[in-house]
Design a protein around this motif. Structure first.
Motif, PDB file in Angstrom:
ATOM      1  N   UNK A 285      79.370  35.392  58.404  1.00  0.00           N
ATOM      2  CA  UNK A 285      80.634  34.355  58.568  1.00  0.00           C
ATOM      3  C   UNK A 285      80.159  33.560  59.571  1.00  0.00           C
ATOM      4  N   UNK A 286      80.206  32.464  59.215  1.00  0.00           N
ATOM      5  CA  UNK A 286      79.838  31.141  60.374  1.00  0.00           C
ATOM      6  C   UNK A 286      81.346  30.259  60.503  1.00  0.00           C
ATOM      7  N   UNK A 287      81.704  30.322  61.513  1.00  0.00           N
ATOM      8  CA  UNK A 287      82.746  29.724  62.048  1.00  0.00           C
ATOM      9  C   UNK A 287      82.906  28.043  61.769  1.00  0.00           C
ATOM     10  N   UNK A 288      83.878  27.362  61.387  1.00  0.00           N
ATOM     11  CA  UNK A 288      83.772  25.984  61.282  1.00  0.00           C
ATOM     12  C   UNK A 288      83.188  25.227  62.466  1.00  0.00           C
ATOM     13  N   UNK A 289      82.609  24.223  62.245  1.00  0.00           N
ATOM     14  CA  UNK A 289      81.983  23.166  63.442  1.00  0.00           C
ATOM     15  C   UNK A 289      81.182  23.729  64.377  1.00  0.00           C
ATOM     16  N   UNK A 290      80.204  24.788  63.746  1.00  0.00           N
ATOM     17  CA  UNK A 290      79.148  25.431  64.380  1.00  0.00           C
ATOM     18  C   UNK A 290      77.758  24.810  64.123  1.00  0.00           C
TER      19      UNK A 290
ATOM     20  N   UNK B 255      71.674  37.970  62.197  1.00  0.00           N
ATOM     21  CA  UNK B 255      71.548  39.024  61.370  1.00  0.00           C
ATOM     22  C   UNK B 255      72.700  39.602  60.375  1.00  0.00           C
ATOM     23  N   UNK B 256      72.368  40.057  59.363  1.00  0.00           N
ATOM     24  CA  UNK B 256      73.326  40.600  58.568  1.00  0.00           C
ATOM     25  C   UNK B 256      74.485  40.925  59.097  1.00  0.00           C
ATOM     26  N   UNK B 257      75.752  40.835  58.528  1.00  0.00           N
ATOM     27  CA  UNK B 257      77.013  41.642  59.078  1.00  0.00           C
ATOM     28  C   UNK B 257      77.333  41.079  60.300  1.00  0.00           C
ATOM     29  N   UNK B 258      77.255  39.560  60.428  1.00  0.00           N
ATOM     30  CA  UNK B 258      77.660  38.975  61.838  1.00  0.00           C
ATOM     31  C   UNK B 258      78.809  37.903  61.533  1.00  0.00           C
ATOM     32  N   UNK B 259      79.207  37.626  62.895  1.00  0.00           N
ATOM     33  CA  UNK B 259      80.141  36.545  62.873  1.00  0.00           C
ATOM     34  C   UNK B 259      79.839  35.469  63.798  1.00  0.00           C
ATOM     35  N   UNK B 260      79.463  34.116  63.540  1.00  0.00           N
ATOM     36  CA  UNK B 260      79.045  33.141  64.510  1.00  0.00           C
ATOM     37  C   UNK B 260      80.251  32.483  64.896  1.00  0.00           C
ATOM     38  N   UNK B 261      80.722  32.718  66.121  1.00  0.00           N
ATOM     39  CA  UNK B 261      81.891  32.160  66.359  1.00  0.00           C
ATOM     40  C   UNK B 261      81.683  30.839  66.851  1.00  0.00           C
ATOM     41  N   UNK B 262      80.457  30.211  67.662  1.00  0.00           N
ATOM     42  CA  UNK B 262      80.206  29.026  68.291  1.00  0.00           C
ATOM     43  C   UNK B 262      78.802  29.074  68.242  1.00  0.00           C
ATOM     44  N   UNK B 263      78.141  28.005  69.063  1.00  0.00           N
ATOM     45  CA  UNK B 263      76.808  27.878  69.164  1.00  0.00           C
ATOM     46  C   UNK B 263      76.084  28.742  70.298  1.00  0.00           C
ATOM     47  N   UNK B 264      77.021  29.596  70.789  1.00  0.00           N
ATOM     48  CA  UNK B 264      76.420  30.671  72.047  1.00  0.00           C
ATOM     49  C   UNK B 264      77.051  31.980  71.530  1.00  0.00           C
ATOM     50  N   UNK B 265      77.812  32.207  70.620  1.00  0.00           N
ATOM     51  CA  UNK B 265      78.507  33.350  70.492  1.00  0.00           C
ATOM     52  C   UNK B 265      78.292  34.153  69.075  1.00  0.00           C
ATOM     53  N   UNK B 266      77.442  35.138  69.041  1.00  0.00           N
ATOM     54  CA  UNK B 266      77.545  35.680  67.858  1.00  0.00           C
ATOM     55  C   UNK B 266      77.760  37.242  67.960  1.00  0.00           C
ATOM     56  N   UNK B 267      78.667  37.743  67.174  1.00  0.00           N
ATOM     57  CA  UNK B 267      79.041  39.231  67.377  1.00  0.00           C
ATOM     58  C   UNK B 267      78.912  39.899  66.079  1.00  0.00           C
ATOM     59  N   UNK B 268      78.646  41.331  66.233  1.00  0.00           N
ATOM     60  CA  UNK B 268      78.579  42.122  65.186  1.00  0.00           C
ATOM     61  C   UNK B 268      80.080  42.371  64.365  1.00  0.00           C
ATOM     62  N   UNK B 269      80.176  42.365  62.963  1.00  0.00           N
ATOM     63  CA  UNK B 269      81.547  42.651  62.435  1.00  0.00           C
ATOM     64  C   UNK B 269      81.918  44.118  62.735  1.00  0.00           C
ATOM     65  N   UNK B 270      83.310  44.231  62.872  1.00  0.00           N
ATOM     66  CA  UNK B 270      83.896  45.631  62.921  1.00  0.00           C
ATOM     67  C   UNK B 270      83.983  46.311  61.652  1.00  0.00           C
ATOM     68  N   UNK B 271      83.386  47.423  61.465  1.00  0.00           N
ATOM     69  CA  UNK B 271      83.597  48.122  60.179  1.00  0.00           C
ATOM     70  C   UNK B 271      84.782  48.996  59.993  1.00  0.00           C
TER      71      UNK B 271
END
Length: 224
Positions: free
Chosen positions: A196-201, A208-224
């Motif tokens: 998932x890529x958050x808006x305005x990013x 990587x697969x199964x990630x969340x890109x919250x902004x230009x400097x923060x990418x986190x793994x999804x919680x299973x």
């Protein structure tokens, strides 16, 4: 993301594109970009005449496609079964759209492949890019395909850079990816499946697969 994670087999389910035989010729998705037009010209004439219209030279449109009067299509192009072409859609050639896609209002498409059930509903630019099965781009999300310095695109991986040899490379978007509204995917971006890529990013490089890109400097793994 390591280079191996960007292999075609790790990004896309080839059961959901009519271009399977094209992809099977290569290992990495950006390698496919040079062959889209030639592939269309090869398979277009073989498509069943009872299923596809051939309204102008090198354009094949499935008879179940819903198309509005204000669209523009240039060949070589194939539009698959059940796809919707909304008002103002501009298809510039070297385009394959699969089954049940949404090609949205005021959207532009050039040298790209949309796997089945891709949705690009509003004001998107999709150039020199590949969008995987059931991927979705929010309104005004763009695939930027040319660097500001006009040099060839280089893809940056954890284990080294890859020279594409191409001036124009957009985004390689894996299956089931959600790209938020008004996001920009910079040249040579690769996004792994189920991300998932958050808006305005502004996304640059690889995700990587199964990630969340919250902004230009923060990418986190999804919680299973």
């Amino acid at each position: 993301m390591k280079k191996s994670e960007a292999a075609i087999k790790n990004l896309f389910d080839l059961d959901h594109t009519m271009a399977r035989s094209l992809f099977e010729t290569y290992e990495y998705p950006w390698e496919v970009l040079d062959g889209i037009g030639e592939f269309i010209l090869k398979i277009g004439p073989t498509l069943p005449e009872d299923e596809y219209y051939n309204p102008v030279e090198n354009v094949w449109i499935h008879k179940t496609v819903k198309a509005y009067q204000t669209i523009s299509i240039t060949g070589p192009t194939i539009i698959g079964e059940g796809t919707e072409l909304r008002p103002g859609a501009f298809v510039r050639g070297n385009v394959i759209a699969g089954r049940n896609c949404v090609m949205g209002n005021a959207c532009e498409y050039k040298n790209c492949i949309l796997f089945d059930e891709v949705q690009t509903p509003h004001y998107n630019y999709i150039g020199d890019s590949i969008l995987g099965y059931k991927s979705h781009t929010g309104a005004q999300a763009l695939t930027s395909n040319v660097k500001s310095d006009k040099k060839n695109v280089v893809i940056h991986f954890e284990d080294g850079d890859v020279e594409t040899g191409r001036k124009k490379v957009g985004a390689m978007i894996g299956d089931h990816v959600e790209v938020g509204c008004s996001s920009v995917l910079n040249p040579g971006t690769i996004i792994g499946r189920n991300t998932n890529i958050y808006p305005l990013t502004s996304v640059r490089g690889t995700v990587p697969a199964d990630s969340i890109v919250k902004n230009t400097s923060e990418t986190v793994a999804k919680r299973v």
